[in-house]
Scaffold this motif. Structure first.
Motif, PDB file in Angstrom:
ATOM      1  N   UNK A   1     -58.375 -38.334 -46.707  1.00 51.17           N
ATOM      2  CA  UNK A   1     -57.470 -37.561 -47.547  1.00 51.17           C
ATOM      3  C   UNK A   1     -57.798 -37.895 -49.007  1.00 51.17           C
ATOM      4  N   UNK A   2     -57.372 -37.029 -49.906  1.00 50.13           N
ATOM      5  CA  UNK A   2     -57.677 -37.228 -51.331  1.00 50.13           C
ATOM      6  C   UNK A   2     -56.399 -37.549 -52.114  1.00 50.13           C
ATOM      7  N   UNK A   3     -56.494 -38.430 -53.122  1.00 47.66           N
ATOM      8  CA  UNK A   3     -55.315 -38.688 -53.950  1.00 47.66           C
ATOM      9  C   UNK A   3     -55.031 -37.512 -54.888  1.00 47.66           C
ATOM     10  N   UNK A   4     -53.780 -37.459 -55.392  1.00 48.76           N
ATOM     11  CA  UNK A   4     -53.470 -36.416 -56.385  1.00 48.76           C
ATOM     12  C   UNK A   4     -54.097 -36.782 -57.725  1.00 48.76           C
ATOM     13  N   UNK A   5     -54.009 -38.062 -58.054  1.00 50.89           N
ATOM     14  CA  UNK A   5     -54.698 -38.519 -59.257  1.00 50.89           C
ATOM     15  C   UNK A   5     -55.171 -39.943 -59.040  1.00 50.89           C
ATOM     16  N   UNK A   6     -56.047 -40.386 -59.901  1.00 54.37           N
ATOM     17  CA  UNK A   6     -56.617 -41.712 -59.769  1.00 54.37           C
ATOM     18  C   UNK A   6     -58.027 -41.655 -59.225  1.00 54.37           C
ATOM     19  N   UNK A   7     -58.671 -42.819 -59.200  1.00 50.02           N
ATOM     20  CA  UNK A   7     -60.069 -42.877 -58.774  1.00 50.02           C
ATOM     21  C   UNK A   7     -60.255 -43.888 -57.651  1.00 50.02           C
ATOM     22  N   UNK A   8     -61.129 -43.569 -56.733  1.00 46.03           N
ATOM     23  CA  UNK A   8     -61.519 -44.513 -55.686  1.00 46.03           C
ATOM     24  C   UNK A   8     -63.015 -44.757 -55.817  1.00 46.03           C
ATOM     25  N   UNK A   9     -63.382 -46.033 -55.918  1.00 43.82           N
ATOM     26  CA  UNK A   9     -64.792 -46.375 -56.047  1.00 43.82           C
ATOM     27  C   UNK A   9     -65.219 -47.247 -54.874  1.00 43.82           C
ATOM     28  N   UNK A  10     -66.369 -46.940 -54.323  1.00 44.16           N
ATOM     29  CA  UNK A  10     -66.949 -47.748 -53.248  1.00 44.16           C
ATOM     30  C   UNK A  10     -68.281 -48.270 -53.753  1.00 44.16           C
ATOM     31  N   UNK A  11     -68.437 -49.576 -53.770  1.00 44.63           N
ATOM     32  CA  UNK A  11     -69.610 -50.216 -54.361  1.00 44.63           C
ATOM     33  C   UNK A  11     -69.894 -49.664 -55.767  1.00 44.63           C
ATOM     34  N   UNK A  12     -68.816 -49.472 -56.514  1.00 41.15           N
ATOM     35  CA  UNK A  12     -68.948 -49.039 -57.900  1.00 41.15           C
ATOM     36  C   UNK A  12     -69.165 -47.548 -58.091  1.00 41.15           C
ATOM     37  N   UNK A  13     -69.337 -46.828 -56.983  1.00 41.52           N
ATOM     38  CA  UNK A  13     -69.574 -45.382 -57.092  1.00 41.52           C
ATOM     39  C   UNK A  13     -68.305 -44.616 -56.768  1.00 41.52           C
ATOM     40  N   UNK A  14     -67.969 -43.662 -57.617  1.00 42.96           N
ATOM     41  CA  UNK A  14     -66.727 -42.917 -57.404  1.00 42.96           C
ATOM     42  C   UNK A  14     -66.882 -41.927 -56.246  1.00 42.96           C
ATOM     43  N   UNK A  15     -65.979 -42.052 -55.249  1.00 45.43           N
ATOM     44  CA  UNK A  15     -66.044 -41.128 -54.120  1.00 45.43           C
ATOM     45  C   UNK A  15     -65.029 -39.995 -54.248  1.00 45.43           C
ATOM     46  N   UNK A  16     -64.020 -40.194 -55.100  1.00 44.00           N
ATOM     47  CA  UNK A  16     -63.086 -39.099 -55.352  1.00 44.00           C
ATOM     48  C   UNK A  16     -63.902 -38.001 -56.029  1.00 44.00           C
ATOM     49  N   UNK A  17     -63.758 -36.807 -55.518  1.00 47.92           N
ATOM     50  CA  UNK A  17     -64.577 -35.728 -56.068  1.00 47.92           C
ATOM     51  C   UNK A  17     -65.753 -35.364 -55.170  1.00 47.92           C
ATOM     52  N   UNK A  18     -66.032 -36.176 -54.173  1.00 46.71           N
ATOM     53  CA  UNK A  18     -67.052 -35.819 -53.182  1.00 46.71           C
ATOM     54  C   UNK A  18     -66.609 -34.552 -52.444  1.00 46.71           C
ATOM     55  N   UNK A  19     -67.565 -33.778 -51.986  1.00 46.66           N
ATOM     56  CA  UNK A  19     -67.252 -32.615 -51.145  1.00 46.66           C
ATOM     57  C   UNK A  19     -66.910 -33.097 -49.733  1.00 46.66           C
ATOM     58  N   UNK A  20     -66.383 -32.180 -48.922  1.00 49.09           N
ATOM     59  CA  UNK A  20     -66.018 -32.542 -47.539  1.00 49.09           C
ATOM     60  C   UNK A  20     -67.217 -33.101 -46.767  1.00 49.09           C
ATOM     61  N   UNK A  21     -68.363 -32.470 -46.944  1.00 47.22           N
ATOM     62  CA  UNK A  21     -69.573 -32.911 -46.237  1.00 47.22           C
ATOM     63  C   UNK A  21     -69.996 -34.296 -46.717  1.00 47.22           C
ATOM     64  N   UNK A  22     -69.937 -34.489 -48.027  1.00 42.90           N
ATOM     65  CA  UNK A  22     -70.310 -35.798 -48.588  1.00 42.90           C
ATOM     66  C   UNK A  22     -69.367 -36.893 -48.083  1.00 42.90           C
ATOM     67  N   UNK A  23     -68.075 -36.542 -47.971  1.00 42.60           N
ATOM     68  CA  UNK A  23     -67.109 -37.526 -47.483  1.00 42.60           C
ATOM     69  C   UNK A  23     -67.374 -37.878 -46.028  1.00 42.60           C
ATOM     70  N   UNK A  24     -67.717 -36.873 -45.237  1.00 43.74           N
ATOM     71  CA  UNK A  24     -68.009 -37.116 -43.816  1.00 43.74           C
ATOM     72  C   UNK A  24     -69.228 -38.027 -43.669  1.00 43.74           C
ATOM     73  N   UNK A  25     -70.246 -37.771 -44.456  1.00 42.55           N
ATOM     74  CA  UNK A  25     -71.446 -38.611 -44.435  1.00 42.55           C
ATOM     75  C   UNK A  25     -71.105 -40.029 -44.862  1.00 42.55           C
ATOM     76  N   UNK A  26     -70.310 -40.127 -45.908  1.00 44.42           N
ATOM     77  CA  UNK A  26     -69.877 -41.431 -46.420  1.00 44.42           C
ATOM     78  C   UNK A  26     -69.136 -42.220 -45.331  1.00 44.42           C
TER      79      UNK A  26
END
Ligand SMILES: Nc1ncnc2c1ncn2[C@@H]1O[C@H](COP(=O)(O)OP(=O)(O)OP(=O)(O)O)[C@@H](O)[C@H]1O
Ligand SMILES: [Mg+2]
Length: 224
Positions: free
Chosen positions: A58-83
């Motif tokens: 799920x995606x937040x309404x606001x704010x940022x999520x970073x995994x190993x320093x890379x922001x994943x908020x804003x990834x497309x559905x496909x990118x999130x599934x791969x992640x």
């Protein structure tokens, strides 16, 4: 840092209307590689909501999520599934094993979307894990032919099969009796120690929470 949540806000309903209910409010959270944390809090406080955000379900309404320093908020559905497939393992309260598949097939199932044939190395890893948790004898049995504890152990191994960096568990011992719950708790801790996996578990169990490095409580939409 493996994971960073910065100023996360999440609610349900239409923002700005009466139907809206804020669940997480300006929440901040950091998780170092290899740590094991428990998240506790009353029913409805937002534990699953938080885990769904960390798990990129799920995606937040606001704010940022970073995994190993890379922001994943804003990834497309496909990118999130791969992640998710590459980095995360999930364990739920109910095991969600496929009823028509054997223990062995259920464990290997997450490897199939990668398209390739399952390698000898991957099969060896599956065998190692299944033996390690003591259910090798049951490997050709289906979930309906296994005990609750055996099913939940299978679910834990399935979460590890991709060698994820982060395991997310939502009430993993919630459907087990005390003896099986304790065994599963020990197993989660042991496996994350041995394999250096970071673990975030939501739990009502104080036994499970005590086994983790840190315990966070969700209160009024934030973590304490
Ligand atoms: N899809 C949804 N639509 C609307 N409201 C939701 C939705 N999912 C959760 N909620 C609400 O958000 C709040 C937080 O829910 P969440 O599932 O995160 O709680 P929880 O802490 O996991 O509770 P539990 O311990 O009972 O599992 C609850 O009040 C719930 O009713
Ligand atoms: Mg929940």
């Amino acid at each position: 840092m493996l994971l960073q949540l910065q100023n996360i806000t999440k609610g349900y309903g239409e923002p700005g209307t009466h139907s809206y209910r804020a669940v997480l409010k300006d929440l901040n959270f950091e998780l170092a590689q290899g740590t094991k944390v428990a998240i506790v809090g009353p029913s409805g406080s937002g534990k699953t909501t938080l885990l769904n955000l960390i798990g990129a379900l799920d995606q937040p309404e606001s704010g940022r999520i970073l995994f190993e320093g890379k922001e994943i908020t804003g990834y497309s559905k496909t990118e999130l599934a791969t992640f998710r497939n590459k980095h995360l393992g999930f364990v739920f309260q109910l095991h969600h094993l496929m009823p028509q598949l054997s223990l062995w097939e259920n464990v290997l199932l997450p490897l199939l979307p990668q398209g390739n044939k399952i390698s000898k190395e991957q099969k060896d890893w599956a065998e190692y894990l299944i033996k390690k948790v003591g259910i090798w004898e049951q490997r050709y049995q289906k979930p309906s032919e296994m005990s609750g504890g055996e099913c939940q152990r299978t679910a834990v191994i399935r979460a590890l099969i991709n060698k994820p960096k982060l395991i997310l568990a939502d009430e993993p011992t919630g459907a087990l009796d005390e003896e099986n719950a304790t065994a599963l708790t020990d197993l989660l801790k042991q496996l994350s120690d041995d394999e250096g996996v970071t673990l975030v578990t939501v739990t009502h169990s104080s036994v499970l929470a005590e086994q983790m490095d840190k315990k966070f409580t969700i209160r009024k939409g934030n973590l304490e």
